[in-house]
Design a protein around this motif. Structure first.
Motif, PDB file in Angstrom:
ATOM      1  N   SER A   1       7.389   2.708  -5.562  1.00 36.32           N
ATOM      2  CA  SER A   1       7.445   4.122  -5.934  1.00 36.32           C
ATOM      3  C   SER A   1       7.782   4.867  -4.656  1.00 36.32           C
ATOM      4  O   SER A   1       7.262   4.526  -3.589  1.00 36.32           O
ATOM      5  CB  SER A   1       6.105   4.625  -6.480  1.00 36.32           C
ATOM      6  OG  SER A   1       5.773   3.968  -7.676  1.00 36.32           O
ATOM      7  N   MET A   2       8.657   5.873  -4.759  1.00 39.52           N
ATOM      8  CA  MET A   2       8.964   6.654  -3.566  1.00 39.52           C
ATOM      9  C   MET A   2       9.357   8.060  -3.949  1.00 39.52           C
ATOM     10  O   MET A   2       9.880   8.301  -5.033  1.00 39.52           O
ATOM     11  CB  MET A   2      10.035   5.986  -2.701  1.00 39.52           C
ATOM     12  CG  MET A   2      11.371   5.767  -3.340  1.00 39.52           C
ATOM     13  SD  MET A   2      11.502   4.115  -3.956  1.00 39.52           S
ATOM     14  CE  MET A   2      13.241   3.808  -3.787  1.00 39.52           C
ATOM     15  N   THR A   3       9.070   8.998  -3.023  1.00 39.36           N
ATOM     16  CA  THR A   3       9.502  10.377  -3.150  1.00 39.36           C
ATOM     17  C   THR A   3      10.074  10.790  -1.809  1.00 39.36           C
ATOM     18  O   THR A   3       9.772  10.192  -0.777  1.00 39.36           O
ATOM     19  CB  THR A   3       8.346  11.331  -3.541  1.00 39.36           C
ATOM     20  OG1 THR A   3       7.337  11.280  -2.529  1.00 39.36           O
ATOM     21  CG2 THR A   3       7.746  10.961  -4.890  1.00 39.36           C
TER      22      THR A   3
ATOM     23  N   ASN B   1      14.761   8.409  -6.144  1.00 44.48           N
ATOM     24  CA  ASN B   1      13.369   7.968  -6.122  1.00 44.48           C
ATOM     25  C   ASN B   1      13.087   7.045  -7.299  1.00 44.48           C
ATOM     26  O   ASN B   1      13.709   7.160  -8.353  1.00 44.48           O
ATOM     27  CB  ASN B   1      12.437   9.187  -6.187  1.00 44.48           C
ATOM     28  CG  ASN B   1      12.548  10.044  -4.941  1.00 44.48           C
ATOM     29  OD1 ASN B   1      12.455   9.542  -3.833  1.00 44.48           O
ATOM     30  ND2 ASN B   1      12.764  11.338  -5.128  1.00 44.48           N
ATOM     31  N   TRP B   2      12.148   6.144  -7.099  1.00 46.69           N
ATOM     32  CA  TRP B   2      11.699   5.243  -8.158  1.00 46.69           C
ATOM     33  C   TRP B   2      10.220   5.484  -8.399  1.00 46.69           C
ATOM     34  O   TRP B   2       9.494   5.878  -7.484  1.00 46.69           O
ATOM     35  CB  TRP B   2      11.890   3.787  -7.748  1.00 46.69           C
ATOM     36  CG  TRP B   2      13.298   3.282  -7.750  1.00 46.69           C
ATOM     37  CD1 TRP B   2      14.391   3.868  -8.305  1.00 46.69           C
ATOM     38  CD2 TRP B   2      13.753   2.065  -7.178  1.00 46.69           C
ATOM     39  NE1 TRP B   2      15.507   3.088  -8.103  1.00 46.69           N
ATOM     40  CE2 TRP B   2      15.142   1.965  -7.414  1.00 46.69           C
ATOM     41  CE3 TRP B   2      13.135   1.034  -6.487  1.00 46.69           C
ATOM     42  CZ2 TRP B   2      15.909   0.890  -7.001  1.00 46.69           C
ATOM     43  CZ3 TRP B   2      13.898  -0.037  -6.065  1.00 46.69           C
ATOM     44  CH2 TRP B   2      15.268  -0.125  -6.317  1.00 46.69           C
ATOM     45  N   THR B   3       9.790   5.182  -9.619  1.00 46.02           N
ATOM     46  CA  THR B   3       8.368   5.188  -9.954  1.00 46.02           C
ATOM     47  C   THR B   3       8.033   3.842 -10.579  1.00 46.02           C
ATOM     48  O   THR B   3       8.596   3.488 -11.628  1.00 46.02           O
ATOM     49  CB  THR B   3       8.035   6.335 -10.935  1.00 46.02           C
ATOM     50  OG1 THR B   3       8.413   7.576 -10.338  1.00 46.02           O
ATOM     51  CG2 THR B   3       6.541   6.352 -11.250  1.00 46.02           C
TER      52      THR B   3
ATOM     53  N   ASP C   1       9.618  14.388   4.797  1.00 43.56           N
ATOM     54  CA  ASP C   1       8.390  13.677   4.427  1.00 43.56           C
ATOM     55  C   ASP C   1       8.697  12.712   3.290  1.00 43.56           C
ATOM     56  O   ASP C   1       9.080  13.124   2.193  1.00 43.56           O
ATOM     57  CB  ASP C   1       7.305  14.675   4.000  1.00 43.56           C
ATOM     58  CG  ASP C   1       6.922  15.596   5.135  1.00 43.56           C
ATOM     59  OD1 ASP C   1       6.566  15.082   6.209  1.00 43.56           O
ATOM     60  OD2 ASP C   1       6.992  16.828   4.953  1.00 43.56           O
ATOM     61  N   ILE C   2       8.529  11.440   3.586  1.00 43.53           N
ATOM     62  CA  ILE C   2       8.834  10.372   2.632  1.00 43.53           C
ATOM     63  C   ILE C   2       7.532   9.703   2.234  1.00 43.53           C
ATOM     64  O   ILE C   2       6.694   9.395   3.094  1.00 43.53           O
ATOM     65  CB  ILE C   2       9.777   9.319   3.262  1.00 43.53           C
ATOM     66  CG1 ILE C   2      10.997   9.961   3.923  1.00 43.53           C
ATOM     67  CG2 ILE C   2      10.171   8.250   2.252  1.00 43.53           C
ATOM     68  CD1 ILE C   2      11.868  10.762   2.998  1.00 43.53           C
ATOM     69  N   PHE C   3       7.356   9.457   0.948  1.00 44.58           N
ATOM     70  CA  PHE C   3       6.201   8.716   0.454  1.00 44.58           C
ATOM     71  C   PHE C   3       6.719   7.427  -0.170  1.00 44.58           C
ATOM     72  O   PHE C   3       7.648   7.444  -0.984  1.00 44.58           O
ATOM     73  CB  PHE C   3       5.424   9.522  -0.595  1.00 44.58           C
ATOM     74  CG  PHE C   3       4.340   8.713  -1.252  1.00 44.58           C
ATOM     75  CD1 PHE C   3       3.125   8.514  -0.623  1.00 44.58           C
ATOM     76  CD2 PHE C   3       4.555   8.133  -2.494  1.00 44.58           C
ATOM     77  CE1 PHE C   3       2.130   7.749  -1.221  1.00 44.58           C
ATOM     78  CE2 PHE C   3       3.570   7.369  -3.108  1.00 44.58           C
ATOM     79  CZ  PHE C   3       2.355   7.182  -2.472  1.00 44.58           C
ATOM     80  N   ILE C   4       6.119   6.307   0.235  1.00 47.73           N
ATOM     81  CA  ILE C   4       6.495   5.001  -0.311  1.00 47.73           C
ATOM     82  C   ILE C   4       5.225   4.251  -0.679  1.00 47.73           C
ATOM     83  O   ILE C   4       4.291   4.158   0.121  1.00 47.73           O
ATOM     84  CB  ILE C   4       7.307   4.170   0.706  1.00 47.73           C
ATOM     85  CG1 ILE C   4       8.607   4.888   1.075  1.00 47.73           C
ATOM     86  CG2 ILE C   4       7.590   2.764   0.150  1.00 47.73           C
ATOM     87  CD1 ILE C   4       9.341   4.272   2.255  1.00 47.73           C
TER      88      ILE C   4
ATOM     89  N   GLY D   1       0.819  -1.205   0.000  1.00 48.17           N
ATOM     90  CA  GLY D   1       0.000   0.000   0.000  1.00 48.17           C
ATOM     91  C   GLY D   1       0.853   1.256   0.000  1.00 48.17           C
ATOM     92  O   GLY D   1       2.043   1.229  -0.311  1.00 48.17           O
ATOM     93  N   GLU D   2       0.205   2.377   0.383  1.00 47.18           N
ATOM     94  CA  GLU D   2       0.863   3.672   0.387  1.00 47.18           C
ATOM     95  C   GLU D   2       1.175   4.118   1.813  1.00 47.18           C
ATOM     96  O   GLU D   2       0.351   3.931   2.709  1.00 47.18           O
ATOM     97  CB  GLU D   2      -0.029   4.716  -0.299  1.00 47.18           C
ATOM     98  CG  GLU D   2      -0.258   4.403  -1.762  1.00 47.18           C
ATOM     99  CD  GLU D   2      -1.103   5.457  -2.462  1.00 47.18           C
ATOM    100  OE1 GLU D   2      -1.540   6.436  -1.814  1.00 47.18           O
ATOM    101  OE2 GLU D   2      -1.320   5.308  -3.681  1.00 47.18           O
TER     102      GLU D   2
END
Length: 161
Positions: A108-110, A115-117, A137-140, A80-81
């Motif tokens: 995917s990460m920012t 970063n990867w998509t 702030d990290i999004f995975i 998930g996110e």
């Protein structure tokens, strides 16, 4: 608390004891504790793999379980996110996303330096290690569970840093 179950490790017995504490007094509201496991990811390889396996299984029943070692903190991110808010004054810069216990995942990460998509990750392919935090702030996003690990910036006795 003595527990003579020969099919359970000390780690498993510890979580059983935590679950008993969480039940509390009959009639009280159930409270799930955040758990920090100190150690468990170094030393004997078989015990390290057991810790990783057990913590990965716990993700289905326990929201917050962290493993802290001398130099890093790690936890499992379920599929998930995930948005992770960090304080880089004591975390980082090095981090990694490890597809342990799964054949592969798509990441995917920012918020990281690299970063990867929608990038496949597996032990037979690419693994995001030695990445760097580039934001608080990290999004995975992951299609399967992964281990997220971050370096700790703890001052050591006798060090000049």
């Amino acid at each position: 608390m003595e527990d003579y179950d020969l099919n359970a490790t000390d780690l498993m017995k510890s979580f059983k004891a935590i679950q008993e504490l969480e039940k509390g007094i009959p009639g009280d509201e159930y409270q799930e504790y955040s758990v920090i496991v100190l150690g468990g990811l170094s030393g004997r390889v078989d015990q390290t793999v057991h810790t990783m396996s057990y913590i990965q299984k716990l993700r289905k029943t326990r929201r917050e379980t962290f493993v802290v070692m001398d130099e890093n903190v790690s936890w499992v991110l379920d599929e998930g996110e995930h948005t992770i808010h960090l304080d880089r004054s004591f975390l980082g810069p090095t981090c990694g996303l490890l597809p342990v216990g799964v054949a592969s995942t798509v990441l995917s990460m920012t918020g990281l330096k690299w970063n990867w998509t929608d990038h496949p990750s597996s032990f037979d392919g690419d693994v995001s290690t030695s990445n760097w935090l580039d934001s608080d702030d990290i999004f995975i996003k992951t299609s399967n569970p992964i281990w997220w690990t971050i370096e700790l910036k703890l001052s050591r006795a006798g060090s000049s840093s």
